[in-house]
Scaffold this motif. Structure first.
Motif, short mmCIF file in Angstrom:
data_model
loop_
_atom_site.label_atom_id
_atom_site.label_comp_id
_atom_site.label_asym_id
_atom_site.label_seq_id
_atom_site.Cartn_x
_atom_site.Cartn_y
_atom_site.Cartn_z
N ASP A 275 11.83 16.48 12.60
CA ASP A 275 13.94 16.45 12.36
C ASP A 275 13.53 15.50 11.51
N ALA A 276 13.32 13.39 11.74
CA ALA A 276 14.23 13.06 11.00
C ALA A 276 13.30 13.11 9.50
N TYR A 277 12.63 13.12 9.21
CA TYR A 277 11.74 13.64 8.51
C TYR A 277 12.52 14.60 7.28
N ARG A 278 12.81 15.83 7.66
CA ARG A 278 13.60 16.62 7.18
C ARG A 278 14.82 16.15 6.80
N LEU A 279 15.52 15.65 7.46
CA LEU A 279 16.61 15.05 6.76
C LEU A 279 16.63 14.26 6.17
N PHE A 280 15.88 13.60 5.90
CA PHE A 280 15.97 12.02 5.35
C PHE A 280 15.11 13.12 4.28
N LYS A 281 14.18 13.89 3.80
CA LYS A 281 13.79 14.14 2.63
C LYS A 281 15.01 15.50 2.06
N CYS B 155 14.24 4.09 7.13
CA CYS B 155 13.23 5.11 6.92
C CYS B 155 12.47 4.34 5.05
N HIS B 156 11.97 4.65 4.61
CA HIS B 156 11.57 4.43 3.30
C HIS B 156 10.58 5.35 2.42
N ASN B 157 10.65 5.29 0.84
CA ASN B 157 9.42 6.65 0.05
C ASN B 157 9.09 5.34 -0.49
N HIS B 158 7.45 5.66 -0.73
CA HIS B 158 6.48 5.12 -1.35
C HIS B 158 6.12 6.03 -3.08
N PRO B 159 7.26 5.87 -3.28
CA PRO B 159 6.75 6.23 -5.43
C PRO B 159 4.90 7.09 -5.92
N PRO C 245 0.95 2.30 6.03
CA PRO C 245 2.24 1.68 5.62
C PRO C 245 1.72 0.20 5.11
N SER C 246 2.35 -0.54 4.74
CA SER C 246 1.34 -2.24 3.81
C SER C 246 1.60 -3.18 5.02
N GLU C 247 1.57 -4.62 4.77
CA GLU C 247 2.03 -5.38 5.60
C GLU C 247 2.85 -5.80 6.26
N GLN C 248 3.55 -5.75 4.57
CA GLN C 248 5.09 -5.75 4.29
C GLN C 248 6.05 -4.91 5.38
N ASP C 249 5.06 -3.99 5.07
CA ASP C 249 6.15 -2.92 6.29
C ASP C 249 6.01 -2.71 7.47
N LYS C 250 4.32 -3.75 8.03
CA LYS C 250 4.38 -3.52 9.39
C LYS C 250 5.35 -4.60 9.87
N GLN C 251 5.49 -6.05 8.98
CA GLN C 251 5.88 -6.58 9.30
C GLN C 251 7.71 -6.59 9.56
N LEU C 252 7.94 -5.74 8.40
CA LEU C 252 9.24 -5.59 8.36
C LEU C 252 10.04 -4.76 9.60
N ASP D 235 11.69 4.42 14.86
CA ASP D 235 10.76 4.33 14.66
C ASP D 235 11.41 4.32 12.93
N HIS D 236 9.82 3.80 12.16
CA HIS D 236 9.88 3.85 10.80
C HIS D 236 9.72 4.16 10.15
N MET D 237 10.04 5.74 9.12
CA MET D 237 8.90 6.34 8.67
C MET D 237 8.63 6.24 7.20
N ILE D 238 7.89 5.79 6.31
CA ILE D 238 7.17 6.44 4.96
C ILE D 238 7.12 7.72 4.79
N ILE D 239 8.39 7.79 4.17
CA ILE D 239 8.16 9.04 2.57
C ILE D 239 7.73 9.14 1.59
N THR D 240 6.80 10.68 1.06
CA THR D 240 7.09 11.04 -0.67
C THR D 240 7.45 12.96 -0.62
N ARG D 241 6.94 12.75 -1.61
CA ARG D 241 6.87 14.22 -1.28
C ARG D 241 6.58 15.12 -0.69
N GLU D 242 5.42 15.30 -0.11
CA GLU D 242 4.81 16.16 0.55
C GLU D 242 4.65 15.77 1.94
#
Length: 154
Positions: A35-41, A102-106, A112-119, A136-143
């Protein structure tokens, strides 16, 4: 004896406001990370999701109803600054009880990177002090998306 008078005209006024135009019955409820993914996207500028990183936060009340989504920062191709002060200042204004980060990974990778986990840990600890839960902390892409909560990382 000289008296010390205060001149209030040289003191800045602070005004905090949140204008909620959505009735409680009409608020979207987050039940799952999907549900959160859909809203973020939907909130993303689809021309930029593959171009540069953006960091956003979604705020919910105690019933997991969405109070709002805000863009915290827009960065370069490898990172976007996630300022905890801005994340939690907004949460306090909204009287939010929970936050989904939430943040995207272009690059298209969902790992998730180590920095993502630390953040995520830093935000989690800040939330504990304030009584606001990082849900939650989500990483999203177009897919697709990666949920640190779903994967047991959070």
């Amino acid at each position: 004896m000289k008296t010390n008078k205060t001149n209030l005209s040289v003191v800045s006024e602070v005004k905090l406001s949140y204008i909620n135009r959505v009735k409680a019955n009409d608020r979207i409820k987050i039940g799952w990370s999907k549900d959160a993914y859909r809203l973020f996207k939907e909130s993303w500028d689809h021309g930029t999701i593959d171009a540069f990183e953006t960091f956003k936060a979604l705020y919910v009340n105690g019933a997991n109803q969405v109070l709002g989504i805000i863009t915290i920062s827009t960065g370069g191709i490898r990172y976007a600054l996630a300022d905890p002060a801005k994340v939690f200042c907004t949460a306090i204004k909204l009287h939010a009880s929970g936050i989904i980060l939430c943040h995207n990974h272009p690059s298209g990778t969902l790992k998730p990177s180590e920095q993502d986990k630390q953040l995520t840990e830093r935000m989690k600890h800040a939330g504990e002090v304030l009584g606001i839960t990082i849900l939650d902390h989500m990483i999203i892409t177009r897919e697709g998306y990666y949920s640190l909560a779903d994967e047991g990382v959070l």
